[in-house]
Every structure is written in C-alpha cells, then in structure tokens.
Design a protein around this motif. Structure first.
Motif, PDB file in Angstrom:
ATOM      1  N   TYR A 258       0.845  -1.209   0.000  1.00 40.99           N
ATOM      2  CA  TYR A 258       0.000   0.000   0.000  1.00 40.99           C
ATOM      3  C   TYR A 258       0.874   1.251   0.000  1.00 40.99           C
ATOM      4  O   TYR A 258       0.607   2.208  -0.742  1.00 40.99           O
ATOM      5  CB  TYR A 258      -0.918  -0.015   1.222  1.00 40.99           C
ATOM      6  N   CYS A 259       1.923   1.255   0.841  1.00 40.43           N
ATOM      7  CA  CYS A 259       2.816   2.416   0.910  1.00 40.43           C
ATOM      8  C   CYS A 259       3.494   2.673  -0.430  1.00 40.43           C
ATOM      9  O   CYS A 259       3.652   3.829  -0.845  1.00 40.43           O
ATOM     10  CB  CYS A 259       3.864   2.205   1.997  1.00 40.43           C
ATOM     11  N   VAL A 260       3.907   1.608  -1.123  1.00 38.64           N
ATOM     12  CA  VAL A 260       4.541   1.760  -2.429  1.00 38.64           C
ATOM     13  C   VAL A 260       3.546   2.305  -3.443  1.00 38.64           C
ATOM     14  O   VAL A 260       3.859   3.212  -4.221  1.00 38.64           O
ATOM     15  CB  VAL A 260       5.121   0.411  -2.902  1.00 38.64           C
ATOM     16  N   CYS A 261       2.337   1.765  -3.431  1.00 34.87           N
ATOM     17  CA  CYS A 261       1.323   2.178  -4.411  1.00 34.87           C
ATOM     18  C   CYS A 261       0.903   3.632  -4.235  1.00 34.87           C
ATOM     19  O   CYS A 261       0.548   4.304  -5.210  1.00 34.87           O
ATOM     20  CB  CYS A 261       0.100   1.270  -4.322  1.00 34.87           C
ATOM     21  N   PHE A 262       0.952   4.136  -3.000  1.00 36.03           N
ATOM     22  CA  PHE A 262       0.512   5.507  -2.733  1.00 36.03           C
ATOM     23  C   PHE A 262       1.670   6.415  -2.325  1.00 36.03           C
ATOM     24  O   PHE A 262       1.452   7.547  -1.879  1.00 36.03           O
ATOM     25  CB  PHE A 262      -0.582   5.513  -1.661  1.00 36.03           C
ATOM     26  N   ASN A 263       2.901   5.903  -2.492  1.00 34.89           N
ATOM     27  CA  ASN A 263       4.107   6.711  -2.316  1.00 34.89           C
ATOM     28  C   ASN A 263       4.133   7.423  -0.966  1.00 34.89           C
ATOM     29  O   ASN A 263       4.192   8.666  -0.880  1.00 34.89           O
ATOM     30  CB  ASN A 263       4.237   7.733  -3.441  1.00 34.89           C
ATOM     31  N   ILE A 264       4.094   6.637   0.095  1.00 36.33           N
ATOM     32  CA  ILE A 264       4.182   7.178   1.437  1.00 36.33           C
ATOM     33  C   ILE A 264       4.998   6.228   2.294  1.00 36.33           C
ATOM     34  O   ILE A 264       5.050   5.020   2.024  1.00 36.33           O
ATOM     35  CB  ILE A 264       2.776   7.401   2.047  1.00 36.33           C
ATOM     36  N   ARG A 265       5.649   6.756   3.300  1.00 34.63           N
ATOM     37  CA  ARG A 265       6.451   5.959   4.206  1.00 34.63           C
ATOM     38  C   ARG A 265       5.699   5.740   5.521  1.00 34.63           C
ATOM     39  O   ARG A 265       4.832   6.522   5.886  1.00 34.63           O
ATOM     40  CB  ARG A 265       7.792   6.649   4.504  1.00 34.63           C
ATOM     41  N   ASP A 300       1.901  11.579  -3.752  1.00 33.60           N
ATOM     42  CA  ASP A 300       1.057  10.620  -4.462  1.00 33.60           C
ATOM     43  C   ASP A 300       0.765  11.139  -5.869  1.00 33.60           C
ATOM     44  O   ASP A 300       0.066  12.143  -6.045  1.00 33.60           O
ATOM     45  CB  ASP A 300      -0.242  10.402  -3.684  1.00 33.60           C
ATOM     46  N   LYS A 301       1.289  10.426  -6.873  1.00 31.34           N
ATOM     47  CA  LYS A 301       1.109  10.833  -8.276  1.00 31.34           C
ATOM     48  C   LYS A 301       0.270   9.832  -9.059  1.00 31.34           C
ATOM     49  O   LYS A 301       0.303   9.823 -10.282  1.00 31.34           O
ATOM     50  CB  LYS A 301       2.479  10.985  -8.940  1.00 31.34           C
ATOM     51  N   GLY A 302      -0.444   8.982  -8.348  1.00 28.54           N
ATOM     52  CA  GLY A 302      -1.169   7.903  -9.011  1.00 28.54           C
ATOM     53  C   GLY A 302      -0.396   6.603  -8.892  1.00 28.54           C
ATOM     54  O   GLY A 302       0.841   6.611  -8.842  1.00 28.54           O
ATOM     55  N   ILE A 303      -1.112   5.494  -8.848  1.00 28.00           N
ATOM     56  CA  ILE A 303      -0.470   4.209  -8.578  1.00 28.00           C
ATOM     57  C   ILE A 303       0.591   3.872  -9.603  1.00 28.00           C
ATOM     58  O   ILE A 303       1.708   3.449  -9.261  1.00 28.00           O
ATOM     59  CB  ILE A 303      -1.537   3.095  -8.506  1.00 28.00           C
ATOM     60  N   LEU A 304       0.297   4.075 -10.885  1.00 24.69           N
ATOM     61  CA  LEU A 304       1.253   3.716 -11.936  1.00 24.69           C
ATOM     62  C   LEU A 304       2.533   4.540 -11.828  1.00 24.69           C
ATOM     63  O   LEU A 304       3.642   3.987 -11.879  1.00 24.69           O
ATOM     64  CB  LEU A 304       0.619   3.904 -13.308  1.00 24.69           C
ATOM     65  N   GLN A 305       2.395   5.857 -11.662  1.00 25.71           N
ATOM     66  CA  GLN A 305       3.575   6.709 -11.530  1.00 25.71           C
ATOM     67  C   GLN A 305       4.343   6.407 -10.242  1.00 25.71           C
ATOM     68  O   GLN A 305       5.576   6.461 -10.220  1.00 25.71           O
ATOM     69  CB  GLN A 305       3.148   8.183 -11.566  1.00 25.71           C
ATOM     70  N   ASN A 306       3.608   6.085  -9.182  1.00 29.21           N
ATOM     71  CA  ASN A 306       4.266   5.742  -7.920  1.00 29.21           C
ATOM     72  C   ASN A 306       5.095   4.469  -8.055  1.00 29.21           C
ATOM     73  O   ASN A 306       6.200   4.373  -7.512  1.00 29.21           O
ATOM     74  CB  ASN A 306       3.225   5.572  -6.811  1.00 29.21           C
ATOM     75  N   LEU A 307       4.564   3.481  -8.777  1.00 28.32           N
ATOM     76  CA  LEU A 307       5.311   2.244  -9.000  1.00 28.32           C
ATOM     77  C   LEU A 307       6.555   2.497  -9.847  1.00 28.32           C
ATOM     78  O   LEU A 307       7.616   1.922  -9.585  1.00 28.32           O
ATOM     79  CB  LEU A 307       4.415   1.199  -9.663  1.00 28.32           C
TER      80      LEU A 307
END
Length: 342
Positions: A258-265, A300-307
């Motif tokens: 979840y943290c990776v998908c939404f770019n948060i620690r 958070d830049k969107g799931i695809l960009q975050n990945l």
C-alpha cells in the motif's frame, strides 16, 4: 528484552557474545513454551491452538522484559530472529524432512539459505545514511559523498530525509527502524527489505505444508499427542509458530505494498503532523475563529507513476550505485596491484 544494536557501531565482542547467548536462551525458552500447546491441546481446534500459541508468545515477551529490568541482560533482536530460523530449520532436518520429497527438500533448504543471506545483507546494508550539520552552511552529505546545500532544516523534510532516534542519524527515504533486522529501512534497502519479507513468508509457508504432511503421516491429527514423542510435538509447535509468523507478515507486507502504491512511508503516515508538506490547513468558516489541519499526501502521483518512481529510486538507482561502488573497489584493487612492488 529485545534490543537491536546500531549497525554502524560494533559493540565489544564479549558483549556481542553475551547478547547472542541471551537471544539463544530466549529462543529455546519460547519454543519450549510453544511445545506445551500441542502436548496438552492437540485434540483441540486449530484456532484454539493458534490463539494459545499467540498468548504464550506475548507472555514470553513480557517475561523477557521483566528479566531485562531485573537482571539487566539484553538480547539482540537480529540474533533472536536468526536463532529462530536455525531452530525451525533444525526441527525440519531432524523430524519433518522424512516426509518430504527430495526436490522439495532441496527447495526448502535453498529458501532458508537465501533468507539467512538476506538477513546478513540487510543487517550490514546502508539504508541511505546522510550527514547533516545544523551549524554554518546547513550541509547535508549523502553516504556516497554527494553534497547538497540547504537553507534550513525544512529542506530535509522536502527531500524526505528523516531522523531516526534509534540510529541517531538522518536517513534518506526513511520508512522505519526495524529491530528484527537491526537496521533502518530507507531508500537504499527498502526493496531488499520487501524481498526479504516475501522470502520469509514463502519459507514459512513451505514449512507449514511440509510439517502438516508429516503430522498427517504420523497419524496424530484430531487426537491427543503422545507425551513420549518429542519430535512430533516439536513439529506441531513449530508449525503453529510458522503459521503465526505468516499471518502477521502477510499483513505487514500488504501495508508496505500500500505504501509503495501511494508513495508514502510508514514514518510519514504515523508522524505526518511533524512534516509540513503533509499538512493541509483549512480556514474556519465565517463566524468561527479556528483552523483545522488535515492530512494530504503531496507525493502521491497515481499508482502507476508511484510504482515507476519506486522502481527508479529503490531498484534501478540503488543497483547503479552498487555497481559504481563495485567498480571503484575493483579499480582500487587494480591500482594497488600495479603499484605493489614485485
């Protein structure tokens, strides 16, 4: 009772040995306590046995903390994890292995070797240490030697450089301090951390399958365990232990996905009120004299960009850095070989 050491500061060998001895003793006591569940409740439903095993683990941790306060003895969390791996592996080799095929045996031993190697790697890895001085020019220096100038300490927050109280150091991309792995989890070892968690889950799930096969072939399913058969008792107790580990580790892995998908620690999620970029201040309505602070995630830049960003920062960039370090080390060795007198 469990306490991790700062991986950048090596304690004296006598202290390290004593902590390893305490950790090994604590593992033996914990596993012995867990063996009481199949010994006296083998005919009970698996859910009850699992609950009792979890309760015993909680009591063991509480007992360890009491012993630490009374005696002052400290254990090493990474050593505790390591000795638990060795204990389960030993039970597998001595007991469960008989019910496993040759191919499955090779695969499981390979899984154990890989997670032990991964544990040693993450223990000695650089999570992204940076040196920061609040005096003079407010200089932040990455562990690779790259220097960046900052006007104030808020710039550290904007670059996602956080302070770890355990390590007493600034970590780039800091997620959390992991006592079990004896290190901070940051930008440079976050991918290794997630791979290691997946490795633990796979190895423990494999042991669950193999130990359950052994229990079925032994014929102790649904009836009382003979008290004069310690191998079968250990097989069931370690199976329950592995099942508990899988349950919480799967939830832990899902959180980090979840943290990776939404770019948060993790640290940012828990302590977002400490970091201005996560605060959205809303003014009060007319007639009211207060403001509210709400959470927002500016990264958070969107799931695809975050990945894509996760791959670029935590995998590709780290791989390039490791390759540069490897090349510089080889070049240094070559230069020493050239200048070395014949």
């Amino acid at each position: 009772m469990l306490e991790s050491n700062d991986q950048r500061k090596f304690s004296p060998s006598s202290e390290s040995i004593s902590r390893c001895i305490v950790s090994c003793t604590f593992v033996l006591l914990t596993q012995s306590a867990l063996s009481l569940v199949p010994l006296f409740f083998s005919a009970s439903p698996i859910l009850l046995q699992l609950s009792l095993s979890a309760l015993l683990q909680v009591l063991a941790v509480g007992f360890g903390r009491v012993c630490r306060r009374v005696t002052g003895l400290r254990a090493s969390a990474p050593a505790f994890v390591f000795f638990n791996i060795l204990f389960v592996w030993g039970v597998y080799i001595a007991v469960v292995r008989k019910a496993v095929s040759r191919l499955a045996d090779i695969i499981f031993n390979g899984e154990i070797i890989m997670i032990v190697t991964g544990l040693c790697s993450i223990l000695s890895s650089d999570p992204g240490f940076v040196a920061y001085s609040s005096t003079g020019s407010d200089e932040l220096t990455e562990s690779s030697g790259f220097k960046v100038q900052f006007n104030d300490e808020n710039s550290l927050s904007q670059r996602r450089v956080r302070y770890c109280k355990n390590c007493k150091a600034y970590i780039k991309g800091f997620d959390h301090h992991c006592p079990a792995f004896g290190n901070c989890i940051g930008q440079n070892n976050y991918a290794l951390f997630m791979v290691l968690i997946v490795g633990f889950i796979i190895a423990e799930a494999s042991y669950l399958v193999f130990s359950s096969q052994f229990v079925r072939k032994s014929g102790f399913v649904g009836r009382n365990m003979p008290k004069n058969n310690p191998p079968q008792v250990l097989a069931v107790s370690t199976m329950l232990f592995s099942l508990l580990q899988v349950l919480w580790q799967v939830g832990f892995l899902m959180w980090h996905v979840y943290c990776v998908c939404f770019n948060i620690r993790t640290d940012e999620w828990i302590n977002w009120k400490k970091y201005p970029e996560f605060q959205m201040i809303t003014q009060s309505q007319s007639g009211e004299s207060f403001t509210t602070v709400q959470f927002r995630n500016p990264y958070d830049k969107g799931i695809l960009q975050n990945l894509k960003e996760f791959y670029r920062i935590h995998i590709f960039k780290v791989a390039v850095q490791e390759m540069e370090i490897w090349r510089s080390q080889n070049l240094e060795l070559e230069l020493k070989g050239i200048t070395k007198p014949v």
